[in-house]
Design an enzyme around this catalytic site. Structure first.
Site, PDB file in Angstrom:
ATOM      1  N   ASP A 218      66.575 -89.493  64.430  1.00 53.69           N
ATOM      2  CA  ASP A 218      67.072 -90.010  63.164  1.00 53.69           C
ATOM      3  C   ASP A 218      68.434 -90.706  63.336  1.00 53.69           C
ATOM      4  OD1 ASP A 218      66.599 -89.852  60.186  1.00 53.69           O
ATOM      5  OD2 ASP A 218      68.565 -88.879  60.254  1.00 53.69           O
ATOM      6  N   GLU A 284      65.427 -94.283  65.630  1.00 46.28           N
ATOM      7  CA  GLU A 284      65.534 -95.068  64.394  1.00 46.28           C
ATOM      8  C   GLU A 284      66.797 -95.915  64.476  1.00 46.28           C
ATOM      9  OE1 GLU A 284      65.941 -94.665  59.567  1.00 46.28           O
ATOM     10  OE2 GLU A 284      66.871 -93.183  60.877  1.00 46.28           O
TER      11      GLU A 284
HETATM   12  C1  GLC Z   1      66.913 -91.629  58.153  1.00 47.55           C
HETATM   13  C2  GLC Z   1      65.689 -91.039  57.502  1.00 47.55           C
HETATM   14  C3  GLC Z   1      65.922 -90.974  56.030  1.00 47.55           C
HETATM   15  C4  GLC Z   1      67.123 -90.080  55.772  1.00 47.55           C
HETATM   16  C5  GLC Z   1      68.342 -90.570  56.557  1.00 47.55           C
HETATM   17  C6  GLC Z   1      69.424 -89.530  56.584  1.00 47.55           C
HETATM   18  O1  GLC Z   1      67.136 -92.938  57.764  1.00 47.55           O
HETATM   19  O2  GLC Z   1      64.549 -91.794  57.828  1.00 47.55           O
HETATM   20  O3  GLC Z   1      64.801 -90.512  55.324  1.00 47.55           O
HETATM   21  O4  GLC Z   1      67.419 -90.064  54.408  1.00 47.55           O
HETATM   22  O5  GLC Z   1      68.017 -90.829  57.899  1.00 47.55           O
HETATM   23  O6  GLC Z   1      69.051 -88.481  57.419  1.00 47.55           O
END
Ligand code: GLC
Length: 505
Positions: A218, A284
């Site tokens: 994440d 991500e």
């Molecule tokens: C990422 C996740 C999202 C979350 C954010 C904070 O972007 O995909 O759903 O709200 O991180 O953890």
């Protein structure tokens, strides 16, 4: 324990690691299948639905790996992305024994299991943060990022949160602010403290020892912030109709994320993963192509930085082709691409491009060179749910206005025409979409014109065809409005030609 027998049985695994030939299916566990009748999905529900995903012959969708969004103990301020214990399962989702059963059951069907790793922030209920907030001299104080107010009493810097508002909250008991780039309930870990790094690397080992095959990491580019926490510059090109509290939207994110030294952390993280066989690190990440590609390192950081660019383009052949070509031109020879067209953070694919073009999108996602990630329900052509104001749950929507809510893309999976679409026996945590009686797995399973049938067919082609799975990419000149490309492979080339654009619906 739970060692998969997959590598031996997949012929291509000898040439390519599993994550290069796999199609990944994202499960948002709250909304996939409720196994215990409380209106929220859980791990037992996932086990019950594994045959749908793979391993049951032609009846199955035919994916190769699941990525499960967070199922850890959490107060659910951000629906699991606020983790209170990295090494357990929230009772709402089950327990560790159920997780072990899930890994076993998935591996028996040759499904790889990727889990979410949320290293940038914990929940404010995590015992580390409770300790840290306990006093300035507490042993865990430096596990989070605490700063004094400026001499005039104002915030330590000007950063804004993507969830709205500033990134600092004052703790009146100790007189210091703590940093949280998301919600105040998601305090930011201090990755400049080696003890934090060590503890978080042990979390990886904990799950690898339980048999997981990889991690989706994440906001991985956010781990380190500018050491001096300097102010971000304003973005003069920001839209002028942003919500008043959208400070983040008005800034260039120069100092709060994507810092050069984060790559040192990622290299050390990769060596932890390399203690195990066949593990995949997915990240991500946004950023420009030039900044993004650095997260592959010299093949010593992430295996697969997520590539969201097809979701950010206008939906037309020229823009999509340009995006694929730019990616192909930027990647080093050894680096493997990835493509994403939907996720729990975005509006539904079918709502973005229309139902007819969602079919073309499926063909695109499953024929490009690179690992595709498919978001649950997109294989049914699920559309954005309509969520009444009183049922909005997503903190982003609650803080920045309903238009920013991610709830519409998180409605429960639609399995059959039953009262709660076969998802649950009670009213689910988010309402079902209005067409769940007609758009569901049971209705589409035997209809050769359905979206589900199309996905199954494409997944079947992809797994059987060396060119689609691992062939090279070459743009092929197509007529206007058409994006065409060749996938070349010694076993036989494939030509894909897709009419992409709203005009072609
Ligand atoms: C990422 C996740 C999202 C979350 C954010 C904070 O972007 O995909 O759903 O709200 O991180 O953890």
């Amino acid at each position: 324990m739970n060692q998969p027998d997959i590598a031996e049985s997949t012929p291509s695994a000898h040439h390519q690691p599993w994550w290069q030939t796999a199609v990944i299916y994202q499960i948002y566990p709250r909304s996939f299948q409720d196994g215990d009748g409380d209106g929220t999905g859980d791990l037992a529900g996932i086990i019950d639905r594994l045959d749908y995903l793979a391993g049951a012959g032609g009846e199955s969708l035919g994916i190769d790996a699941i990525w499960i969004s967070p199922f850890y103990p959490s107060p659910m301020a951000d629906f699991g992305y606020d983790v209170a214990d990295y090494c357990d399962v929230d009772p709402i989702f089950g327990d560790l024994a159920t997780f072990d059963r899930l890994v076993d059951a998935a591996h028996r069907r040759k499904i790889r299991v990727v889990i979410d790793y949320v290293p940038n922030h914990t929940s404010d209920q995590h015992r580390w943060f409770v300790d840290s907030a306990g006093g300035r001299s507490n042993a865990k104080r430096d596990w989070y990022i605490w700063r004094d107010p400026k001499p005039d009493g104002s915030l330590p810097n000007n950063w804004g949160s993507p969830f709205g508002g500033p990134t600092w909250t004052l703790d009146p008991a100790t007189g210091q602010y703590f940093l949280h780039q998301f919600l105040p309930e998601q305090p930011e870990l201090n990755w400049r403290n080696p003890r934090v790094e060590e503890a978080m690397f042990d979390v990886l080992r904990f799950w690898l020892d339980r048999g997981v095959d990889g991690f989706r990491m994440d906001v991985i580019g956010w781990l380190l912030k500018d050491a001096a926490l300097r102010d971000n510059p304003a973005n003069p090109a920001a839209a002028n109709d942003l919500p008043v509290n959208d400070i983040y939207g008005r800034q260039h994110h120069v100092h709060n994320e994507d810092q050069d030294d984060v790559h040192e952390v990622l290299r050390r993280m990769r060596s932890v993963l390399d203690e195990y066989d066949d593990v995949c690190a997915i990240g991500e990440l946004g950023y420009t192509l030039e900044r993004w590609v650095r997260y592959y390192g010299e093949d010593d950081e992430l295996h697969l930085p997520f590539n969201f660019r097809l979701m950010e383009q206008p939906w037309d052949a020229v823009a999509i082709q340009a995006s694929v070509e730019a990616l192909e031109a930027t990647l080093p020879d050894w680096a493997w691409p990835s493509y994403v067209l939907g996720s729990h953070d975005a509006p539904r694919l079918a709502s973005r491009v229309g139902t007819a073009q969602a079919r073309i999108a499926a063909m695109l996602l499953l024929t490009l060179r690179g690992t595709p990630t498919l978001y649950q329900g997109d294989e049914l052509g699920m559309e954005n749910g309509v969520i009444p104001q009183a049922r909005l749950r997503d903190p982003q929507g609650l803080r920045l206005g309903a238009a920013r809510s991610r709830d519409p893309g998180r409605t429960p999976m639609q399995w059959d025409e039953g009262p709660f679409a076969g998802f649950s026996t009670v009213d689910p945590w988010l309402p079902l979409t209005s067409d769940s009686e007609s758009r569901n797995v049971a209705a589409q399973a035997n209809d050769p014109r359905s979206m589900l049938h199309l996905y199954r067919t494409l997944l079947g082609y992809r797994s059987a065809d060396p060119a689609l799975r691992s062939g090279s990419y070459e743009t092929f000149p197509g007529p206007e409005g058409c994006f065409a490309f060749l996938r070349r492979h010694p076993a036989g080339d494939r030509l894909v030609a897709l009419k992409i654009g709203r005009a072609h619906v």
